[in-house]
Write an enzyme that holds these catalytic residues in place. Structure first.
Site, PDB file in Angstrom:
ATOM      1  N   ARG A  51       2.778 -12.404   3.391  1.00 41.26           N
ATOM      2  CA  ARG A  51       1.716 -11.223   4.242  1.00 41.26           C
ATOM      3  C   ARG A  51       1.491 -10.353   3.429  1.00 41.26           C
ATOM      4  O   ARG A  51       2.272 -10.020   4.251  1.00 41.26           O
ATOM      5  CB  ARG A  51       1.812 -11.695   5.913  1.00 41.26           C
ATOM      6  N   ASN A  82       0.716  -1.304   0.105  1.00 46.30           N
ATOM      7  CA  ASN A  82       0.019   0.230   0.280  1.00 46.30           C
ATOM      8  C   ASN A  82       1.035   1.053   0.055  1.00 46.30           C
ATOM      9  O   ASN A  82      -0.004   2.349  -0.594  1.00 46.30           O
ATOM     10  CB  ASN A  82      -0.878  -0.344   1.084  1.00 46.30           C
ATOM     11  N   HIS A  83       1.603   1.839   0.508  1.00 44.13           N
ATOM     12  CA  HIS A  83       2.730   2.009   0.883  1.00 44.13           C
ATOM     13  C   HIS A  83       4.296   1.984   1.253  1.00 44.13           C
ATOM     14  O   HIS A  83       4.475   1.132   1.066  1.00 44.13           O
ATOM     15  CB  HIS A  83       1.811   3.321   2.369  1.00 44.13           C
ATOM     16  N   ASP A  96       0.688   6.293  -0.095  1.00 44.37           N
ATOM     17  CA  ASP A  96       0.242   5.818  -0.883  1.00 44.37           C
ATOM     18  C   ASP A  96       1.309   5.552  -1.693  1.00 44.37           C
ATOM     19  O   ASP A  96       1.233   6.411  -2.358  1.00 44.37           O
ATOM     20  CB  ASP A  96      -1.412   5.766  -0.857  1.00 44.37           C
ATOM     21  N   GLU A 108      -7.942   4.252  -5.072  1.00 44.26           N
ATOM     22  CA  GLU A 108      -8.908   5.034  -4.048  1.00 44.26           C
ATOM     23  C   GLU A 108     -10.278   5.520  -4.891  1.00 44.26           C
ATOM     24  O   GLU A 108     -10.179   5.753  -6.115  1.00 44.26           O
ATOM     25  CB  GLU A 108      -8.285   6.479  -3.556  1.00 44.26           C
ATOM     26  N   ASP A 132       0.747  -6.894   4.105  1.00 44.48           N
ATOM     27  CA  ASP A 132       0.111  -5.546   4.675  1.00 44.48           C
ATOM     28  C   ASP A 132      -0.946  -5.003   4.101  1.00 44.48           C
ATOM     29  O   ASP A 132      -1.208  -4.279   2.863  1.00 44.48           O
ATOM     30  CB  ASP A 132       1.415  -4.629   5.142  1.00 44.48           C
ATOM     31  N   GLU A 153      -3.618  -9.301   5.298  1.00 45.19           N
ATOM     32  CA  GLU A 153      -4.160  -8.778   6.371  1.00 45.19           C
ATOM     33  C   GLU A 153      -5.736  -7.580   5.687  1.00 45.19           C
ATOM     34  O   GLU A 153      -5.235  -6.074   5.019  1.00 45.19           O
ATOM     35  CB  GLU A 153      -2.958  -8.039   6.823  1.00 45.19           C
ATOM     36  N   TYR A 206      -6.828  -1.109   1.262  1.00 47.97           N
ATOM     37  CA  TYR A 206      -6.399   0.287   0.585  1.00 47.97           C
ATOM     38  C   TYR A 206      -6.345   0.740  -0.366  1.00 47.97           C
ATOM     39  O   TYR A 206      -5.524   1.706  -0.361  1.00 47.97           O
ATOM     40  CB  TYR A 206      -5.612   1.927   2.200  1.00 47.97           C
ATOM     41  N   HIS A 255       1.978  -8.508  16.898  1.00 50.39           N
ATOM     42  CA  HIS A 255       2.936  -7.149  17.229  1.00 50.39           C
ATOM     43  C   HIS A 255       2.482  -5.502  17.223  1.00 50.39           C
ATOM     44  O   HIS A 255       2.889  -5.284  17.060  1.00 50.39           O
ATOM     45  CB  HIS A 255       3.713  -7.196  15.637  1.00 50.39           C
ATOM     46  N   ASP A 256       1.133  -5.698  16.707  1.00 44.11           N
ATOM     47  CA  ASP A 256       0.321  -4.765  16.503  1.00 44.11           C
ATOM     48  C   ASP A 256      -0.505  -4.908  18.046  1.00 44.11           C
ATOM     49  O   ASP A 256      -0.781  -5.456  18.791  1.00 44.11           O
ATOM     50  CB  ASP A 256      -0.580  -4.396  15.261  1.00 44.11           C
TER      51      ASP A 256
HETATM   52  C1  NOJ Z   1      -0.245  -3.715   9.014  1.00 46.32           C
HETATM   53  C2  NOJ Z   1       0.530  -4.154  10.048  1.00 46.32           C
HETATM   54  O1  NOJ Z   1       0.695  -5.192  11.254  1.00 46.32           O
HETATM   55  C3  NOJ Z   1       0.679  -2.540  10.975  1.00 46.32           C
HETATM   56  O2  NOJ Z   1       1.825  -2.826  12.175  1.00 46.32           O
HETATM   57  C4  NOJ Z   1       1.269  -1.489   9.924  1.00 46.32           C
HETATM   58  O3  NOJ Z   1       1.757  -0.103  11.208  1.00 46.32           O
HETATM   59  C5  NOJ Z   1       0.337  -0.876   9.294  1.00 46.32           C
HETATM   60  N1  NOJ Z   1      -0.750  -2.360   8.393  1.00 46.32           N
HETATM   61  C6  NOJ Z   1       1.193   0.255   8.213  1.00 46.32           C
HETATM   62  O4  NOJ Z   1       1.611  -0.781   6.936  1.00 46.32           O
END
Ligand code: NOJ
Length: 536
Positions: free
Chosen positions: A199, A103-104, A171, A208, A201, A243, A205, A308-309
């Site tokens: 995985r 995405n970015h 982005d 747009e 990420d 994700e 998004y 991890h989040d």
């Molecule tokens: C999801 C990731 O799990 C998170 O750690 C990250 O900050 C955001 N996407 C942005 O990449």
């Protein structure tokens, strides 16, 4: 040779390389350090590792802000180290997937630097620029604690740029065919090195469109399908894990008809495991399962307890969110964005009964489970560290200085050692030596799970019992059938079930329960769980 649908019955393990093992003595974990620990992961029963981003990055978002898609961050090692890691993992039958951040990029990425400086640059259209910050106003802000807008003014460019996460993560513009081709090349590079998949990420998004919330758009799905076609054609046994922090009906679309993602995280189920355990009521879990639509035959959910989040509460109602915060994040410092920045063991009061119960659910509900590093030994967290760093502290291998993580004097983050989470108890070596430790129990659960195809491939039948305090379901695949009972409450529960056969055996502890006149009556201890099979 393992079957092409290996991911449907695999144990996944998420590694934060910086925190796992420091082989160079510089205080940061690295790829060689991870390689040293593969035997531990093999013993645990792990089939596939997911590595958080390991690419060059200014680390404003711990590597999710990539400055070069084709390299390795010097803290972690070199591409040769990565190749050696892959080789050593594959030699042990362990696969590795990496993070693919589509995405970015980082604002330090040369593409962005060229884009902002020159209007005529071929990279100008790699990002989403605008003269106004009023476009796409229906898109929500994700990092609500830090970002005020999805647009940030760039003085070099003289325009605003679009970003769904930190303003340091512009982005990419997926309307630009060159961007779409670039990211396919990135994928190809890592697949050629031998990674077993990605995985992916933040996939909702990518595109747009005015008048939408800019999530889950048809254009996004169509690009993701293109990536899948490419994988299927050239790298048939590799996988894409999605994700998308969305409701099940929206995530369902990411499987396509087995032509988009192989796997997707089950976000709505996760917080409901915590709700059910706190309320002593199976209803939240049951509800999440009921909301989960069937998925195509070659697709699989990836289930998790923590990662991890922050423990995200995006997929719960406002009322439930407030309740979760009250119950699980009583100290405001535990809250972040719409979530809770704590680890599994602290969330469950460091009560081994509850932690095991959560794992019992993880390993027996449909989906391939993923374990977050350190949660298998019940590591604590550190809310005094900024952002999500409190759940990203060094892995605890033993009770020596730095917990066997590093020989350096200074390490990137302190080891957790406090009155509730004493390093003496919370480390791999001591739990390996202690019968019935959390680590040993989880290892056992994984080994047992692997013997039962019902847990990987089977369908689920929910059983409404005489009490909602017990989550009861069976899993069936061909001739393999298991009954699972989870007492979610802190009190004893007596359950009655209609079952054929003479007795049932708890396959975790080899305990036999008699069945009389096709009726089973069991008294479950608080938080007790049983995985039952008709006695052979
Ligand atoms: C999801 C990731 O799990 C998170 O750690 C990250 O900050 C955001 N996407 C942005 O990449």
């Amino acid at each position: 040779m393992s079957p092409p649908d290996w991911y449907k019955n695999a144990i996944f393990y998420e590694v934060y390389v910086r925190a796992f093992r420091d082989s160079h003595g510089d205080g940061h974990g690295d790829l060689q350090g991870l390689t040293q620990k593969l035997d531990y992961l093999k013993d645990l029963g792990v089939d596939c590792l997911w590595l958080m981003p390991i690419y060059p990055s200014p680390l404003k978002d711990d590597g999710y802000d990539i400055a070069d898609y084709y390299g390795i961050h010097p803290d972690y090692g070199t591409l040769d180290d990565f190749k050696s890691l892959l080789k050593a993992a594959h030699a042990r039958g362990i696969r590795i997937i990496t993070d693919l951040v589509l995405n970015h990029t980082s604002d330090q990425h040369p593409w962005f630097q060229a884009s902002r400086r020159e209007k005529t640059s071929r990279y100008r259209d790699y990002y989403v620029w605008s003269d106004t910050d009023k476009k796409y106003s229906d898109a929500r802000i994700i990092f609500v604690d830090t970002e005020r807008s999805n647009w940030t003014w760039d003085s070099a460019a003289g325009q605003y740029y679009w970003h769904r996460f930190y303003s340091s993560q512009p982005d990419l513009n997926y309307d630009n065919p060159a961007v779409r081709a670039e990211m396919l090349n990135v994928m190809k590079f890592w697949l050629d090195l031998g990674v077993d998949g990605f995985r992916a990420d933040a996939v909702p998004y990518l595109f747009e469109r005015e008048g939408t919330n800019c999530e889950n758009l048809a254009e996004t799905h169509s690009y993701l399908k293109e990536l899948r076609r490419y994988i299927d054609k050239h790298y048939p046994d590799r996988i894409l894990l999605c994700e998308a922090n969305q409701w099940p009906r929206d995530v369902r679309a990411y499987f396509g008809e087995d032509d988009e993602f192989h796997m997707a995280f089950h976000f709505p189920l996760m917080p409901r495991v915590f709700m059910s355990i706190r309320r002593g009521d199976s209803e939240p879990i049951h509800w999440a399962l009921e909301q989960t639509p069937p998925i195509p035959p070659n697709s699989q959910w990836c289930t998790f307890l923590r990662n991890h989040d922050e423990l995200t509460l995006e997929m719960v109602s406002e009322e439930d969110r407030q309740w979760m915060w009250k119950e699980y994040a009583p100290d405001p410092r535990m809250r972040l964005n719409l979530g809770i920045r704590r680890r599994l063991a602290p969330l469950l009061d460091n009560d081994q009964r509850k932690i095991e119960l959560a794992y019992s659910l993880l390993f027996t509900l449909p989906g391939s489970p993923i374990i977050y590093y350190g949660d298998e030994i019940g590591m604590g967290d550190n809310i005094s560290l900024h952002d999500r760093n409190g759940v990203r502290t060094p892995m605890q291998w033993d009770d020596s200085a730095n917990a066997g993580f590093s020989e350096a004097k200074d390490i990137f983050a302190p080891v957790i050692d406090n009155s509730m989470f004493r390093l003496r108890d919370v480390n791999v070596a001591s739990q390996k030596a202690k019968p019935n430790s959390l680590l040993q129990t989880i290892q056992k659960m994984i080994a047992v799970r692997k013997k039962h195809s019902a847990l990987g491939y089977g369908y689920l039948t929910w059983h409404n019992l005489n009490t909602r305090a017990v989550a009861a379901y069976s899993r069936t695949h061909k001739k393999d059938r298991l009954f699972v009972l989870n007492n979610l409450s802190d009190s004893k529960q007596t359950v009655h079930m209609d079952v054929a056969g003479r007795s049932l055996t708890d396959i975790l502890r080899n305990k036999i329960f008699p069945v009389t006149n096709d009726q089973l009556q069991i008294e479950l201890e608080p938080y007790e769980y049983l995985w039952l099979e008709t006695t052979k």
